[in-house]
Design a protein around this motif. Sequence first.
Motif, PDB file in Angstrom:
ATOM      1  N   TRP A  24       0.842  -1.190   0.000  1.00 52.92           N
ATOM      2  CA  TRP A  24       0.000   0.000   0.000  1.00 52.92           C
ATOM      3  C   TRP A  24       0.884   1.248   0.000  1.00 52.92           C
ATOM      4  O   TRP A  24       0.541   2.262  -0.599  1.00 52.92           O
ATOM      5  CB  TRP A  24      -0.924   0.003   1.209  1.00 52.92           C
ATOM      6  CG  TRP A  24      -2.083   0.936   1.051  1.00 52.92           C
ATOM      7  CD1 TRP A  24      -2.042   2.297   1.144  1.00 52.92           C
ATOM      8  CD2 TRP A  24      -3.420   0.604   0.726  1.00 52.92           C
ATOM      9  NE1 TRP A  24      -3.280   2.821   0.928  1.00 52.92           N
ATOM     10  CE2 TRP A  24      -4.150   1.804   0.670  1.00 52.92           C
ATOM     11  CE3 TRP A  24      -4.082  -0.591   0.506  1.00 52.92           C
ATOM     12  CZ2 TRP A  24      -5.505   1.836   0.390  1.00 52.92           C
ATOM     13  CZ3 TRP A  24      -5.427  -0.548   0.228  1.00 52.92           C
ATOM     14  CH2 TRP A  24      -6.130   0.643   0.166  1.00 52.92           C
ATOM     15  N   LEU A  95      -7.835  -5.195  -1.682  1.00 52.54           N
ATOM     16  CA  LEU A  95      -8.147  -4.034  -0.840  1.00 52.54           C
ATOM     17  C   LEU A  95      -8.210  -2.742  -1.647  1.00 52.54           C
ATOM     18  O   LEU A  95      -9.087  -1.901  -1.441  1.00 52.54           O
ATOM     19  CB  LEU A  95      -7.123  -3.891   0.280  1.00 52.54           C
ATOM     20  CG  LEU A  95      -7.251  -4.886   1.413  1.00 52.54           C
ATOM     21  CD1 LEU A  95      -6.081  -4.734   2.381  1.00 52.54           C
ATOM     22  CD2 LEU A  95      -8.555  -4.692   2.141  1.00 52.54           C
ATOM     23  N   ILE A  96      -7.280  -2.567  -2.583  1.00 53.20           N
ATOM     24  CA  ILE A  96      -7.294  -1.365  -3.419  1.00 53.20           C
ATOM     25  C   ILE A  96      -8.538  -1.364  -4.296  1.00 53.20           C
ATOM     26  O   ILE A  96      -9.199  -0.331  -4.449  1.00 53.20           O
ATOM     27  CB  ILE A  96      -6.008  -1.266  -4.262  1.00 53.20           C
ATOM     28  CG1 ILE A  96      -4.810  -0.967  -3.348  1.00 53.20           C
ATOM     29  CG2 ILE A  96      -6.133  -0.189  -5.330  1.00 53.20           C
ATOM     30  CD1 ILE A  96      -3.478  -1.041  -4.057  1.00 53.20           C
ATOM     31  N   ASN A  98     -11.330  -2.742  -3.621  1.00 58.10           N
ATOM     32  CA  ASN A  98     -12.493  -2.525  -2.757  1.00 58.10           C
ATOM     33  C   ASN A  98     -12.615  -1.070  -2.335  1.00 58.10           C
ATOM     34  O   ASN A  98     -13.715  -0.599  -2.042  1.00 58.10           O
ATOM     35  CB  ASN A  98     -12.389  -3.414  -1.524  1.00 58.10           C
ATOM     36  CG  ASN A  98     -13.656  -3.456  -0.739  1.00 58.10           C
ATOM     37  OD1 ASN A  98     -14.744  -3.342  -1.291  1.00 58.10           O
ATOM     38  ND2 ASN A  98     -13.538  -3.618   0.562  1.00 58.10           N
ATOM     39  N   SER A  99     -11.501  -0.325  -2.309  1.00 56.71           N
ATOM     40  CA  SER A  99     -11.536   1.063  -1.854  1.00 56.71           C
ATOM     41  C   SER A  99     -11.861   2.048  -2.967  1.00 56.71           C
ATOM     42  O   SER A  99     -12.101   3.218  -2.700  1.00 56.71           O
ATOM     43  CB  SER A  99     -10.198   1.442  -1.226  1.00 56.71           C
ATOM     44  OG  SER A  99      -9.197   1.526  -2.200  1.00 56.71           O
TER      45      SER A  99
END
Length: 100
Positions: A24, A95-96, A98-99
């Motif tokens: 990240w 995660l990226i 999903n964001s």
Amino acid sequence: MIRQWYTALGINLLLGIPAVVPLWMLYYIGSTWVDPAPEENDGFGVVLFGLGIPVAICGFLWWLANLPLARRTRLQPAQYWALSLLGTSVPTVALIGNSL
């Protein structure tokens, strides 16, 4: 058991969970480089020093963890390292994605 490709993929998926933080950070460095926010005027050296060192340390530890596994698998070295990078990046990409 370690000679199978799915074992190497599973181990790197597990390594990808704590690797979310340095990956990240790489994502943040890349997005800051392309389109910096107006309030981030400290310069890029601060970002590279503050985030680059932990990323380099985590990358070195990931390499040390994968080195003995790469020797024991039946995969070719290029295939193993590509599979390792893919497996490690899956949790971060999820995660990226999903964001967004």
